[in-house]
Design an enzyme around this catalytic site. Structure first.
Site, PDB file in Angstrom:
ATOM      1  N   TYR A 261       0.885  -1.188  -0.063  1.00 30.69           N
ATOM      2  CA  TYR A 261       0.122   0.189  -0.075  1.00 30.69           C
ATOM      3  C   TYR A 261       0.920   1.362  -0.085  1.00 30.69           C
ATOM      4  CZ  TYR A 261      -4.497  -2.318   0.052  1.00 30.69           C
ATOM      5  OH  TYR A 261      -5.346  -3.272  -0.243  1.00 30.69           O
TER       6      TYR A 261
ATOM      7  N   VAL B 132      -9.807   3.909  -4.806  1.00 35.08           N
ATOM      8  CA  VAL B 132      -9.232   4.437  -3.596  1.00 35.08           C
ATOM      9  C   VAL B 132      -8.491   5.635  -3.764  1.00 35.08           C
ATOM     10  CG1 VAL B 132      -9.775   2.162  -2.434  1.00 35.08           C
ATOM     11  CG2 VAL B 132      -7.498   2.585  -3.605  1.00 35.08           C
ATOM     12  N   ASP B 133      -8.223   6.055  -4.773  1.00 35.22           N
ATOM     13  CA  ASP B 133      -7.153   6.983  -5.205  1.00 35.22           C
ATOM     14  C   ASP B 133      -7.637   8.492  -4.865  1.00 35.22           C
ATOM     15  OD1 ASP B 133      -7.559   6.553  -8.696  1.00 35.22           O
ATOM     16  OD2 ASP B 133      -8.788   7.860  -7.310  1.00 35.22           O
TER      17      ASP B 133
ATOM     18  N   HIS C 238     -15.154   1.605  -1.785  1.00 35.41           N
ATOM     19  CA  HIS C 238     -14.089   0.679  -1.338  1.00 35.41           C
ATOM     20  C   HIS C 238     -12.911   1.592  -0.351  1.00 35.41           C
ATOM     21  CE1 HIS C 238     -14.735  -2.019  -5.061  1.00 35.41           C
ATOM     22  NE2 HIS C 238     -15.715  -2.117  -4.030  1.00 35.41           N
TER      23      HIS C 238
ATOM     24  N   CYS D 172     -10.513   0.102  17.654  1.00 39.79           N
ATOM     25  CA  CYS D 172     -10.371   0.016  19.178  1.00 39.79           C
ATOM     26  C   CYS D 172     -11.419   1.406  19.457  1.00 39.79           C
ATOM     27  CB  CYS D 172      -8.980   0.312  19.722  1.00 39.79           C
ATOM     28  SG  CYS D 172      -8.236   1.889  19.111  1.00 39.79           S
TER      29      CYS D 172
ATOM     30  N   GLY E 119     -15.077   2.645 -16.927  1.00 46.60           N
ATOM     31  CA  GLY E 119     -13.741   1.996 -16.574  1.00 46.60           C
ATOM     32  C   GLY E 119     -14.008   0.770 -15.323  1.00 46.60           C
ATOM     33  N   THR E 120     -14.845   0.228 -15.605  1.00 41.17           N
ATOM     34  CA  THR E 120     -14.982  -1.243 -14.660  1.00 41.17           C
ATOM     35  C   THR E 120     -15.107  -2.293 -15.466  1.00 41.17           C
ATOM     36  OG1 THR E 120     -15.951  -2.084 -12.786  1.00 41.17           O
ATOM     37  CG2 THR E 120     -17.249  -0.837 -14.187  1.00 41.17           C
TER      38      THR E 120
ATOM     39  N   GLN F 139     -12.271  -1.573 -23.784  1.00 39.72           N
ATOM     40  CA  GLN F 139     -12.196  -3.163 -24.291  1.00 39.72           C
ATOM     41  C   GLN F 139     -13.441  -3.301 -24.497  1.00 39.72           C
ATOM     42  OE1 GLN F 139      -9.377  -4.355 -21.283  1.00 39.72           O
ATOM     43  NE2 GLN F 139      -8.015  -3.021 -21.886  1.00 39.72           N
TER      44      GLN F 139
HETATM   45  C1  BV8 Z   1     -18.067  -8.077   0.080  1.00 38.90           C
HETATM   46  C2  BV8 Z   1      -9.816  -1.694  -2.152  1.00 38.90           C
HETATM   47  C3  BV8 Z   1     -19.563  -8.983   1.660  1.00 38.90           C
HETATM   48  C4  BV8 Z   1      -8.717  -2.386  -1.970  1.00 38.90           C
HETATM   49  C5  BV8 Z   1     -11.113  -3.257  -3.610  1.00 38.90           C
HETATM   50  C6  BV8 Z   1     -20.839 -11.757  -4.695  1.00 38.90           C
HETATM   51  C7  BV8 Z   1     -21.681 -10.736  -3.850  1.00 38.90           C
HETATM   52  C8  BV8 Z   1     -20.668 -10.436  -2.690  1.00 38.90           C
HETATM   53  C9  BV8 Z   1     -19.377 -10.563  -2.802  1.00 38.90           C
HETATM   54  C10 BV8 Z   1     -18.784 -11.280  -3.617  1.00 38.90           C
HETATM   55  C11 BV8 Z   1     -19.432 -12.028  -4.512  1.00 38.90           C
HETATM   56  N1  BV8 Z   1     -18.547 -12.925  -5.215  1.00 38.90           N
HETATM   57  C12 BV8 Z   1     -17.379 -12.850  -4.891  1.00 38.90           C
HETATM   58  C13 BV8 Z   1     -17.562 -12.006  -3.807  1.00 38.90           C
HETATM   59  C14 BV8 Z   1     -16.398 -11.502  -3.030  1.00 38.90           C
HETATM   60  C15 BV8 Z   1     -15.609 -10.173  -3.615  1.00 38.90           C
HETATM   61  C16 BV8 Z   1     -15.425 -10.441  -5.055  1.00 38.90           C
HETATM   62  O1  BV8 Z   1     -16.087  -9.795  -5.610  1.00 38.90           O
HETATM   63  N2  BV8 Z   1     -14.465 -10.914  -5.514  1.00 38.90           N
HETATM   64  C17 BV8 Z   1     -14.199 -10.955  -6.939  1.00 38.90           C
HETATM   65  C18 BV8 Z   1     -12.688 -10.864  -7.106  1.00 38.90           C
HETATM   66  C19 BV8 Z   1     -14.655 -12.276  -7.502  1.00 38.90           C
HETATM   67  N3  BV8 Z   1     -16.153  -9.157  -3.002  1.00 38.90           N
HETATM   68  C20 BV8 Z   1     -15.808  -8.619  -1.701  1.00 38.90           C
HETATM   69  O2  BV8 Z   1     -15.096  -9.403  -1.064  1.00 38.90           O
HETATM   70  C21 BV8 Z   1     -16.273  -7.402  -1.195  1.00 38.90           C
HETATM   71  N4  BV8 Z   1     -16.974  -7.461   0.148  1.00 38.90           N
HETATM   72  O3  BV8 Z   1     -18.798  -8.323  -0.763  1.00 38.90           O
HETATM   73  O4  BV8 Z   1     -18.643  -7.993   1.544  1.00 38.90           O
HETATM   74  C22 BV8 Z   1     -19.111 -10.329   1.766  1.00 38.90           C
HETATM   75  C23 BV8 Z   1     -18.349 -10.391   3.098  1.00 38.90           C
HETATM   76  C24 BV8 Z   1     -17.709 -11.847   3.090  1.00 38.90           C
HETATM   77  C25 BV8 Z   1     -17.805 -12.830   2.184  1.00 38.90           C
HETATM   78  C26 BV8 Z   1     -18.370 -12.582   1.038  1.00 38.90           C
HETATM   79  C27 BV8 Z   1     -19.255 -11.325   0.951  1.00 38.90           C
HETATM   80  C28 BV8 Z   1     -15.328  -6.324  -1.101  1.00 38.90           C
HETATM   81  C29 BV8 Z   1     -14.765  -5.944  -2.519  1.00 38.90           C
HETATM   82  C30 BV8 Z   1     -13.900  -4.839  -2.456  1.00 38.90           C
HETATM   83  C31 BV8 Z   1     -12.314  -5.231  -2.533  1.00 38.90           C
HETATM   84  N5  BV8 Z   1     -11.625  -4.039  -2.761  1.00 38.90           N
HETATM   85  N6  BV8 Z   1     -10.375  -2.162  -3.560  1.00 38.90           N
HETATM   86  C32 BV8 Z   1      -7.519  -2.092  -2.794  1.00 38.90           C
HETATM   87  O5  BV8 Z   1      -7.719  -1.321  -3.847  1.00 38.90           O
HETATM   88  O6  BV8 Z   1      -6.516  -2.463  -2.556  1.00 38.90           O
HETATM   89  S1  BV8 Z   1     -11.737  -3.643  -5.364  1.00 38.90           S
HETATM   90  C33 BV8 Z   1     -10.538  -3.511  -6.317  1.00 38.90           C
HETATM   91  O7  BV8 Z   1     -10.994  -4.178  -7.396  1.00 38.90           O
HETATM   92  C34 BV8 Z   1     -10.578  -2.068  -6.879  1.00 38.90           C
HETATM   93  O8  BV8 Z   1     -11.320  -1.146  -5.783  1.00 38.90           O
HETATM   94  C35 BV8 Z   1     -10.903  -1.972  -8.012  1.00 38.90           C
HETATM   95  O9  BV8 Z   1     -11.755  -0.804  -8.453  1.00 38.90           O
HETATM   96  C36 BV8 Z   1     -11.755  -3.144  -8.450  1.00 38.90           C
HETATM   97  C37 BV8 Z   1     -11.469  -3.819  -9.713  1.00 38.90           C
HETATM   98  O10 BV8 Z   1     -12.492  -3.562 -10.170  1.00 38.90           O
HETATM   99  P1  BV8 Z   1     -12.240  -2.432 -11.555  1.00 38.90           P
HETATM  100  O11 BV8 Z   1     -12.473  -1.113 -10.878  1.00 38.90           O
HETATM  101  O12 BV8 Z   1     -13.447  -2.731 -12.420  1.00 38.90           O
HETATM  102  O13 BV8 Z   1     -10.812  -2.447 -12.173  1.00 38.90           O
HETATM  103  P2  BV8 Z   1     -10.395  -3.609 -13.277  1.00 38.90           P
HETATM  104  O14 BV8 Z   1      -8.922  -3.632 -13.205  1.00 38.90           O
HETATM  105  O15 BV8 Z   1     -11.146  -4.725 -12.815  1.00 38.90           O
HETATM  106  O16 BV8 Z   1     -11.145  -3.200 -14.721  1.00 38.90           O
HETATM  107  C38 BV8 Z   1     -10.654  -2.005 -15.026  1.00 38.90           C
HETATM  108  C39 BV8 Z   1     -11.593  -1.711 -16.473  1.00 38.90           C
HETATM  109  O17 BV8 Z   1     -10.987  -0.613 -16.858  1.00 38.90           O
HETATM  110  C40 BV8 Z   1     -11.572  -2.861 -17.515  1.00 38.90           C
HETATM  111  O18 BV8 Z   1     -12.684  -3.418 -17.684  1.00 38.90           O
HETATM  112  C41 BV8 Z   1     -10.719  -2.051 -18.540  1.00 38.90           C
HETATM  113  O19 BV8 Z   1     -10.959  -2.511 -19.730  1.00 38.90           O
HETATM  114  C42 BV8 Z   1     -11.137  -0.626 -18.296  1.00 38.90           C
HETATM  115  N7  BV8 Z   1      -9.937   0.230 -18.815  1.00 38.90           N
HETATM  116  C43 BV8 Z   1      -8.774   0.419 -18.983  1.00 38.90           C
HETATM  117  N8  BV8 Z   1      -8.176   1.596 -19.512  1.00 38.90           N
HETATM  118  C44 BV8 Z   1      -9.331   2.389 -19.313  1.00 38.90           C
HETATM  119  C45 BV8 Z   1     -10.417   1.599 -19.150  1.00 38.90           C
HETATM  120  N9  BV8 Z   1     -11.642   2.229 -18.794  1.00 38.90           N
HETATM  121  C46 BV8 Z   1     -11.679   3.579 -19.355  1.00 38.90           C
HETATM  122  N10 BV8 Z   1     -10.809   4.157 -19.847  1.00 38.90           N
HETATM  123  C47 BV8 Z   1      -9.492   3.890 -20.001  1.00 38.90           C
HETATM  124  N11 BV8 Z   1      -8.363   4.334 -20.460  1.00 38.90           N
END
Ligand code: BV8
Length: 253
Positions: free
Chosen positions: A70, A106-107, A122, A134, A194-195, A222
């Site tokens: 981090y 988170v930026d 997030h 605490c 962008g997600t 994409q």
């Molecule tokens: C939770 C902070 C309840 C930390 C992050 C179903 C329901 C609920 C939960 C789940 C579920 N299935 C699975 C889960 C669990 C999990 C999950 O989703 N896992 C995934 C991997 C399958 N979810 C969780 O754990 C969440 N909590 O649901 O609580 C719970 C509790 C216990 C047990 C179960 C459920 C918490 C999720 C939060 C995680 N923390 N960030 C840190 O940053 O270090 S998430 C992290 O991922 C970032 O925030 C980031 O934003 C995100 C990734 O997603 P995107 O933002 O979409 O980014 P990504 O890289 O994937 O995609 C980028 C896109 O940009 C692409 O499409 C690309 O084409 C595009 N792009 C590229 N260039 C450009 C562009 N777009 C525009 N312009 C450009 N130039």
């Protein structure tokens, strides 16, 4: 069709919107120089999978490794700036009533670019909290000089500090999530930027918006990750497309 051919239709919808909600992901910060989650982080962090490091288990197992990851990402964020995509969204504040930005990032770049109402689903990499909560959840702690040689301790309980971000397996801040869902259920337009739609529960937001009658517009260079709910897909980098879109909205008002 070129992405520019979709701008007029998207601008007309946004210009007539009364409850525009924006959902952003890591892609909007890509042109600021912040790698997306799908990108491999460069250098020494390339071998780590973010979904493995951004977890309570990883922090319990090796707090220093997670803290250093981090620290590396925070230093990167501090060297970078919002890009034209962030600034274009901030201009919507003056054009459209009640424009709210819901971000997974988170930026902190949306607020930095001037967006006045941002929901950080997030958390924020520039805030720190006591890992024991605490004094309540969250127990935020400010760090004056940024220590990198060890994980700082909470001044109240001497527990380890951690970034105030939501890790995989952790619940999202309840107020932020509930407000976001309520706004999306009442939106007339959802602009998605962008997600990848890979991370839940944020990934469910476009579907919720569509279910409640909103038109969904997606900006992504994409693939369209919400094929079944997106009405207008603008296949372009957000730093290019959003300024063009917002100027077209302004010309219609
Ligand atoms: C939770 C902070 C309840 C930390 C992050 C179903 C329901 C609920 C939960 C789940 C579920 N299935 C699975 C889960 C669990 C999990 C999950 O989703 N896992 C995934 C991997 C399958 N979810 C969780 O754990 C969440 N909590 O649901 O609580 C719970 C509790 C216990 C047990 C179960 C459920 C918490 C999720 C939060 C995680 N923390 N960030 C840190 O940053 O270090 S998430 C992290 O991922 C970032 O925030 C980031 O934003 C995100 C990734 O997603 P995107 O933002 O979409 O980014 P990504 O890289 O994937 O995609 C980028 C896109 O940009 C692409 O499409 C690309 O084409 C595009 N792009 C590229 N260039 C450009 C562009 N777009 C525009 N312009 C450009 N130039």
């Amino acid at each position: 069709m070129a992405w520019q051919d979709h701008i007029a239709q998207a601008a007309a919808k946004i210009a007539s919107s009364e409850r525009l909600i924006v959902l952003t992901g890591a892609g909007i910060s890509k042109e600021s120089g912040i790698p997306t989650f799908r990108d491999a982080l460069d250098g020494l962090w390339a071998k780590y999978d973010p979904t493995e490091l951004a977890t309570p288990t990883a922090f319990e197992r090796n707090p220093k490794l997670v803290w250093d990851w981090y620290a590396y990402r925070r230093a990167l964020v501090e060297r970078c700036q919002p890009n034209p995509g962030h600034y274009a969204l901030a201009q919507l504040d003056d054009l459209i009533p009640h424009c709210v930005v819901i971000t997974q990032n988170v930026d902190g770049f949306h607020a930095l670019a001037g967006s006045s109402d941002v929901i950080e689903l997030h958390g924020n990499i520039k805030r720190y909290k006591c890992s024991r909560a605490c004094k309540g959840s969250p127990t935020l702690v400010s760090i004056d000089q940024y220590q990198v040689d060890q994980v700082p301790l909470c001044p109240h309980c001497e527990g380890l500090l951690r970034p105030d971000v939501v890790w995989f397996g952790e619940n999202l801040p309840q107020y932020a999530l509930y407000r976001a869902i309520d706004l999306v259920q009442n939106a007339d337009i959802l602009l998605v930027v962008g997600t990848s739609g890979m991370v839940n529960p944020a990934a469910a937001i476009p579907g919720i918006a569509r279910q409640h009658g909103a038109s969904v517009i997606d900006v992504n260079p994409q693939s369209d990750n919400f094929l079944d709910v997106v009405e207008i897909f603008i296949q372009a980098p957000s730093g290019e497309a959003l300024p063009v879109l917002v100027n077209a909205v302004r010309d219609l008002l």
